[in-house]
Design a protein around this motif. Sequence first.
Motif, PDB file in Angstrom:
ATOM      1  N   PHE A 153     -12.897  29.997  43.795  1.00 30.39           N
ATOM      2  CA  PHE A 153     -12.106  29.426  42.711  1.00 30.39           C
ATOM      3  C   PHE A 153     -10.668  29.926  42.788  1.00 30.39           C
ATOM      4  N   ARG A 154     -10.516  31.221  43.012  1.00 31.25           N
ATOM      5  CA  ARG A 154      -9.174  31.810  43.048  1.00 31.25           C
ATOM      6  C   ARG A 154      -8.350  31.227  44.184  1.00 31.25           C
ATOM      7  N   ARG A 155      -8.966  31.039  45.342  1.00 32.60           N
ATOM      8  CA  ARG A 155      -8.222  30.503  46.489  1.00 32.60           C
ATOM      9  C   ARG A 155      -7.738  29.082  46.188  1.00 32.60           C
ATOM     10  N   PHE A 156      -8.600  28.274  45.576  1.00 30.40           N
ATOM     11  CA  PHE A 156      -8.188  26.916  45.215  1.00 30.40           C
ATOM     12  C   PHE A 156      -7.026  26.951  44.235  1.00 30.40           C
ATOM     13  N   GLU A 157      -7.117  27.798  43.222  1.00 28.67           N
ATOM     14  CA  GLU A 157      -6.064  27.840  42.217  1.00 28.67           C
ATOM     15  C   GLU A 157      -4.744  28.322  42.812  1.00 28.67           C
ATOM     16  N   THR A 183       0.111   6.215  32.260  1.00 29.76           N
ATOM     17  CA  THR A 183       0.197   7.151  33.385  1.00 29.76           C
ATOM     18  C   THR A 183       0.395   8.583  32.916  1.00 29.76           C
ATOM     19  N   THR A 184       0.836   8.761  31.658  1.00 27.49           N
ATOM     20  CA  THR A 184       1.064  10.104  31.127  1.00 27.49           C
ATOM     21  C   THR A 184      -0.162  10.647  30.406  1.00 27.49           C
ATOM     22  N   VAL A 185      -0.920   9.762  29.758  1.00 28.36           N
ATOM     23  CA  VAL A 185      -2.131  10.172  29.033  1.00 28.36           C
ATOM     24  C   VAL A 185      -3.293   9.398  29.648  1.00 28.36           C
ATOM     25  N   ALA A 186      -4.095  10.037  30.499  1.00 31.04           N
ATOM     26  CA  ALA A 186      -5.135   9.344  31.254  1.00 31.04           C
ATOM     27  C   ALA A 186      -6.516   9.933  30.960  1.00 31.04           C
ATOM     28  N   PRO A 187      -7.579   9.105  31.037  1.00 27.72           N
ATOM     29  CA  PRO A 187      -8.933   9.596  30.734  1.00 27.72           C
ATOM     30  C   PRO A 187      -9.391  10.761  31.610  1.00 27.72           C
ATOM     31  N   TRP A 188      -9.015  10.755  32.903  1.00 28.16           N
ATOM     32  CA  TRP A 188      -9.516  11.803  33.784  1.00 28.16           C
ATOM     33  C   TRP A 188      -9.068  13.193  33.338  1.00 28.16           C
ATOM     34  N   GLN A 189      -7.919  13.254  32.645  1.00 25.45           N
ATOM     35  CA  GLN A 189      -7.411  14.553  32.200  1.00 25.45           C
ATOM     36  C   GLN A 189      -8.407  15.247  31.264  1.00 25.45           C
ATOM     37  N   LEU A 190      -9.048  14.465  30.380  1.00 28.26           N
ATOM     38  CA  LEU A 190      -9.984  15.048  29.424  1.00 28.26           C
ATOM     39  C   LEU A 190     -11.164  15.682  30.146  1.00 28.26           C
ATOM     40  N   PHE A 191     -11.739  14.948  31.098  1.00 26.93           N
ATOM     41  CA  PHE A 191     -12.901  15.441  31.827  1.00 26.93           C
ATOM     42  C   PHE A 191     -12.523  16.633  32.706  1.00 26.93           C
ATOM     43  N   PHE A 192     -11.360  16.547  33.366  1.00 19.70           N
ATOM     44  CA  PHE A 192     -10.965  17.626  34.275  1.00 19.70           C
ATOM     45  C   PHE A 192     -10.713  18.926  33.534  1.00 19.70           C
ATOM     46  N   GLN A 193      -9.864  18.890  32.499  1.00 19.13           N
ATOM     47  CA  GLN A 193      -9.479  20.157  31.890  1.00 19.13           C
ATOM     48  C   GLN A 193     -10.648  20.839  31.195  1.00 19.13           C
ATOM     49  N   GLN A 194     -11.516  20.066  30.535  1.00 19.84           N
ATOM     50  CA  GLN A 194     -12.661  20.702  29.884  1.00 19.84           C
ATOM     51  C   GLN A 194     -13.545  21.400  30.905  1.00 19.84           C
ATOM     52  N   SER A 195     -13.827  20.732  32.014  1.00 21.09           N
ATOM     53  CA  SER A 195     -14.685  21.332  33.041  1.00 21.09           C
ATOM     54  C   SER A 195     -13.990  22.476  33.763  1.00 21.09           C
ATOM     55  N   TYR A 196     -12.683  22.360  33.966  1.00 19.79           N
ATOM     56  CA  TYR A 196     -11.965  23.422  34.673  1.00 19.79           C
ATOM     57  C   TYR A 196     -11.874  24.681  33.809  1.00 19.79           C
ATOM     58  N   VAL A 197     -11.699  24.509  32.502  1.00 25.43           N
ATOM     59  CA  VAL A 197     -11.714  25.654  31.581  1.00 25.43           C
ATOM     60  C   VAL A 197     -13.065  26.360  31.653  1.00 25.43           C
ATOM     61  N   ILE A 198     -14.136  25.562  31.704  1.00 23.35           N
ATOM     62  CA  ILE A 198     -15.481  26.132  31.806  1.00 23.35           C
ATOM     63  C   ILE A 198     -15.652  26.864  33.131  1.00 23.35           C
ATOM     64  N   ASP A 199     -15.206  26.210  34.223  1.00 23.62           N
ATOM     65  CA  ASP A 199     -15.373  26.813  35.547  1.00 23.62           C
ATOM     66  C   ASP A 199     -14.544  28.081  35.695  1.00 23.62           C
ATOM     67  N   LYS A 200     -13.425  28.152  34.982  1.00 21.94           N
ATOM     68  CA  LYS A 200     -12.607  29.365  35.046  1.00 21.94           C
ATOM     69  C   LYS A 200     -13.160  30.466  34.147  1.00 21.94           C
ATOM     70  N   ARG A 201     -14.190  30.089  33.340  1.00 21.03           N
ATOM     71  CA  ARG A 201     -14.901  31.043  32.481  1.00 21.03           C
ATOM     72  C   ARG A 201     -14.059  31.526  31.307  1.00 21.03           C
ATOM     73  N   ILE A 202     -13.198  30.657  30.822  1.00 19.68           N
ATOM     74  CA  ILE A 202     -12.368  30.997  29.665  1.00 19.68           C
ATOM     75  C   ILE A 202     -13.204  30.863  28.400  1.00 19.68           C
TER      76      ILE A 202
END
Length: 550
Positions: free
Chosen positions: A181-185, A240-259
């Motif tokens: 995860f760290r390397r990707f970030e 293009t500024t407010v897109a559906p994928w953003q909702l799915f990505f950030q919620q899952s990425y927050v979880i994956d980062k263990r916040i």
Amino acid sequence: MTSTPNTKSIPASHESAALDSAHLGNIEGAFGTIQVGDEAPRTKMSAKLRTLVAIVGPGLIVMVGDNDAGAFGTYAQAGQNYGTSLLWVLLLLVPVLYVNQEMVVRLGAVAGVGHARLILERFGKFWGAFSVIDLFILNALTIVTEFIGISLGLTYLGIPRIPGIIVAAVFVIGAVSTGSFRRFERLCMILIAGSLLLIPLVIIVHAPIGQIAHGFLIPGFPPGAELSTVTLLIIGIVGTTVAPWQLFFQQSYVIDKRITPRFMNYEKVDLWIGIVIVVVGGTAIMSVTAGAFGGTHGFGNFTDAGGVASGLEKYVSKAAGILFAVALIDASVIGAAAVGLSTSYALGDVLGLKHSLHRKVSEAKGFYAAFAGILVISATVVLIPGSPLGLITVGVQVLAGVLLPSATVFLLLLCNDKAVLGPWVNGKALNIFTAAVIAVLVILSIVLTASVLFPAIGSAAIIGILIGGGTIAILAGITFAIIRTVRPAAPSADTVDRRERPTWRMPPIALLSTPKLSGGRRLGLTVLRTYLLLAMVLVIVRVVQLATTH
């Protein structure tokens, strides 16, 4: 907080809703580590800054990923055709961006379960399947536009297109598949730094500072421009500024980062940093094209992002064209990675696959295969001779516009679900604001859909839709307020104490009671379902007709 090497994930406890044990453990950011269970107060500014730099990532990546190839094209079109007169749209979108993304940050940190899985569990199999299927289709098309952006940048730089796209696809897949995860970030942070190439470009072009300030602070339409054309471009900027994928990505990425909720405020700062960068980036693109093409034969004659790079070389300098092309490729790569990951995370959530960047490829084959698959398919479409790339770009904008209101509806419902968020549910003011945003998005969605079905639609028809939709929305809001005044809602039996926030987390999904939807919500979801199906079918049919015609 200490800087320690990577540690293995810990088993999910009975108190955690985590679907993958890799989602529990130390927070391992690009610039620091926070040990699991670290609840020590941060009293000194130095400690707060160390914590912030460890947390920074989800908000930055999702927002910079938002300034992708589609955004480059849309912002550049606005600047080249209308100067800085539409900059105010970016400013108006700031609260929408923050509210939407803050809600998914809250859902991720408190619930520990991805967006698609929550929709599946709380609203049934239809909406769960719908959310994943439409996300997959829309994301695949969006990634096609990212490779179109890479192709345009490579062509301008004189780099062979086919091998260049193949190398870019391999790079993105490799960056995501490191098993760290760290390397990707860290790789993402390097790419984010690359997006700052737009800043020296503003200086080189001598962008008009006074006009920029006026465009930001004084809303208005370009004088003499066709109202229908400008309205559709504004809708494009919103999409293009407010897109559906953003909702799915950030919620899952927050979880994956263990916040966890303990670090929620730091993640909100991260989100604000990302929003500032996305607004600065959009402003830079509009300002550069406005400054470079203003007063030239190129003004008002936008073609695509590749044409912008060539125009910058013609009217400014070769260096300006190169900087724009490199920034375009950089943005497209970030966008492809983020959009692709939002798909893999959603599929992992719904199908019960191991889905974490902390896992090696051998430990999460389905997760990485889904990511690689959608990248390969999208890159192949761009490489196929005769592919209707222009129509695909239009299709992405329209489908995103159609689906965004529904995504925000489910986001609002989830953030009022006490079984999911407990003391973290929305307050009244936030609900009112989000409901107003949904009303606006629905109206814009109808305008966009109508413009695709009826290409000759005029300004009068668009104004009619805007006024009619706005009137209905206002009347609906007034009616609801009167009903609530006359017949107040009964006190909820599951009222929660917001003082429980520091320790409250969503229990495992299996332990949650089945949600009970009111008659009004059932009717609303039925109407939404009908509108979405009709709009999507009509739009897809129309795009296919245009593709076969051309």
